[in-house]
Scaffold this motif. Structure first.
Motif, PDB file in Angstrom:
ATOM      1  N   PHE A  15      35.553  73.308 -78.206  1.00 48.06           N
ATOM      2  CA  PHE A  15      34.235  73.885 -78.463  1.00 48.06           C
ATOM      3  C   PHE A  15      33.217  73.372 -77.453  1.00 48.06           C
ATOM      4  CE2 PHE A  15      36.524  73.596 -82.449  1.00 48.06           C
ATOM      5  CZ  PHE A  15      36.381  74.871 -82.970  1.00 48.06           C
ATOM      6  N   SER A  22      28.991  73.373 -77.451  1.00 50.04           N
ATOM      7  CA  SER A  22      27.804  73.707 -78.246  1.00 50.04           C
ATOM      8  C   SER A  22      26.545  73.536 -77.412  1.00 50.04           C
ATOM      9  CB  SER A  22      27.716  72.829 -79.493  1.00 50.04           C
ATOM     10  OG  SER A  22      27.429  71.480 -79.149  1.00 50.04           O
ATOM     11  N   ASN A  50      22.515  72.966 -77.987  1.00 49.53           N
ATOM     12  CA  ASN A  50      21.669  72.416 -79.027  1.00 49.53           C
ATOM     13  C   ASN A  50      20.244  72.264 -78.510  1.00 49.53           C
ATOM     14  OD1 ASN A  50      24.092  71.406 -80.877  1.00 49.53           O
ATOM     15  ND2 ASN A  50      24.544  70.804 -78.781  1.00 49.53           N
ATOM     16  N   LYS A 110      18.620  78.522 -76.259  1.00 49.13           N
ATOM     17  CA  LYS A 110      20.044  78.357 -76.602  1.00 49.13           C
ATOM     18  C   LYS A 110      20.795  79.679 -76.606  1.00 49.13           C
ATOM     19  CE  LYS A 110      19.095  76.362 -80.558  1.00 49.13           C
ATOM     20  NZ  LYS A 110      17.631  76.240 -80.421  1.00 49.13           N
ATOM     21  N   HIS A 124      29.731  74.837 -90.757  1.00 48.68           N
ATOM     22  CA  HIS A 124      30.250  74.331 -89.485  1.00 48.68           C
ATOM     23  C   HIS A 124      31.776  74.339 -89.483  1.00 48.68           C
ATOM     24  CE1 HIS A 124      30.781  71.625 -86.071  1.00 48.68           C
ATOM     25  NE2 HIS A 124      31.380  70.739 -86.845  1.00 48.68           N
ATOM     26  N   LEU A 182      29.297  77.427 -79.605  1.00 45.39           N
ATOM     27  CA  LEU A 182      28.568  77.196 -80.842  1.00 45.39           C
ATOM     28  C   LEU A 182      27.062  77.207 -80.618  1.00 45.39           C
ATOM     29  CD1 LEU A 182      30.645  74.179 -82.227  1.00 45.39           C
ATOM     30  CD2 LEU A 182      31.107  76.632 -82.483  1.00 45.39           C
ATOM     31  N   ASP A 183      26.373  77.988 -81.426  1.00 52.38           N
ATOM     32  CA  ASP A 183      24.919  77.933 -81.480  1.00 52.38           C
ATOM     33  C   ASP A 183      24.557  76.803 -82.443  1.00 52.38           C
ATOM     34  OD1 ASP A 183      22.230  78.253 -81.840  1.00 52.38           O
ATOM     35  OD2 ASP A 183      22.296  80.374 -82.295  1.00 52.38           O
ATOM     36  N   ARG A 184      24.286  75.635 -81.895  1.00 52.19           N
ATOM     37  CA  ARG A 184      24.043  74.377 -82.614  1.00 52.19           C
ATOM     38  C   ARG A 184      25.378  73.794 -83.096  1.00 52.19           C
ATOM     39  NH1 ARG A 184      20.251  78.042 -84.133  1.00 52.19           N
ATOM     40  NH2 ARG A 184      18.052  77.509 -83.843  1.00 52.19           N
ATOM     41  N   GLY A 185      25.755  72.702 -82.489  1.00 52.56           N
ATOM     42  CA  GLY A 185      26.972  72.012 -82.877  1.00 52.56           C
ATOM     43  C   GLY A 185      26.699  70.944 -83.915  1.00 52.56           C
ATOM     44  N   GLU A 206      34.278  68.597 -79.044  1.00 53.39           N
ATOM     45  CA  GLU A 206      33.087  69.402 -78.741  1.00 53.39           C
ATOM     46  C   GLU A 206      32.327  68.822 -77.550  1.00 53.39           C
ATOM     47  OE1 GLU A 206      28.786  70.222 -80.948  1.00 53.39           O
ATOM     48  OE2 GLU A 206      30.544  69.738 -82.155  1.00 53.39           O
ATOM     49  N   SER A 217      28.919  68.819 -76.268  1.00 49.47           N
ATOM     50  CA  SER A 217      27.617  69.161 -76.849  1.00 49.47           C
ATOM     51  C   SER A 217      26.511  68.941 -75.827  1.00 49.47           C
ATOM     52  CB  SER A 217      27.352  68.318 -78.104  1.00 49.47           C
ATOM     53  OG  SER A 217      27.481  66.940 -77.799  1.00 49.47           O
TER      54      SER A 217
END
Length: 220
Positions: free
Chosen positions: A8, A10, A12, A19, A76, A91-94, A133, A135
């Motif tokens: 993933f 993300s 953030n 984003k 999540h 991911l839109d916001r991890g 992830e 991030s």
């Protein structure tokens, strides 16, 4: 040794930092990127229930920190499960950002310091929700006052009620997390074009663009 792409990636950051735009640009770069959107898309029933009432009152008054945090983390987990084998989920916001949202809400609602609220939420989170992830934190500015001023101006209408306090607190939580190393990379977006920011985002994930992703989303 060839780098292995994370399961993933993300993006953030606070409201109005870009984003969604940057995720769209990433998705256009490589077919193995799979946009997975926001958690609400993958666990709609509980969110529809609270939205149907007085959403702001539920969020900032009647919900408990444990309830809100668990709802965020269930969504999540369900979103992660939607990733197709052999692809990297966008991911839109991890996970770090979801914890930041819960912590900022906790600080505002329960009168805790930012650090106390983040410790509280981290203690609630199930370690199994951690993912492989990358991030990336996008900040309108490294300065918290400038950061808030930029994002609130982009809203197009004044934030009212408790929301300005929440947004300022969220910016403070994100900066604390950044200091603690919660994000793989931090991108300062102040006075930079969309394309300039995207070039840095690409540089942060560039190592993985041609690498095979992990086969599953197991915890690190």
């Amino acid at each position: 040794m060839q780098a292995v792409a994370p399961a993933f990636v993300s993006l953030n950051g606070p409201d109005n930092v870009g984003k969604t735009t940057q995720l769209r640009l990433l998705a256009e770069r490589r077919p193995h990127f799979q946009p997975l959107g926001a958690i609400h898309d993958h666990d709609p029933k509980p969110w529809a229930r609270v939205v149907a009432g007085d959403y702001a009152r539920w969020w900032f008054e009647t919900s408990t920190t444990a309830e809100l945090t668990e709802m965020l983390l269930v969504g999540h987990t369900k979103r992660a499960a939607a990733r197709e084998a052999g692809r990297t989920g966008l991911l839109d916001r991890g996970l770090p950002m979801l914890l930041a949202v819960a912590a900022a809400t906790c600080a505002v609602k329960d009168g805790l310091t930012v650090r106390e609220a983040l410790d509280t939420v981290t203690g609630i989170a199930d370690p199994r929700t951690a993912l492989s992830e990358t991030s990336i934190l996008l900040l309108p500015s490294i300065d918290p006052n400038r950061s808030y001023a930029i994002t609130s101006a982009r809203e197009g209408r004044p934030w009212t009620g408790v929301y300005p306090t929440y947004q300022r607190t969220l910016h403070a939580v994100l900066l604390l997390q950044a200091d603690q190393g919660a994000y793989t990379a931090v991108v300062d977006c102040e006075d930079r074009t969309r394309d300039d920011v995207h070039a840095e985002v690409l540089a942060r994930v560039g190592t993985y663009l041609s690498a095979p992703p992990l086969k599953d989303g197991n915890p690190r």
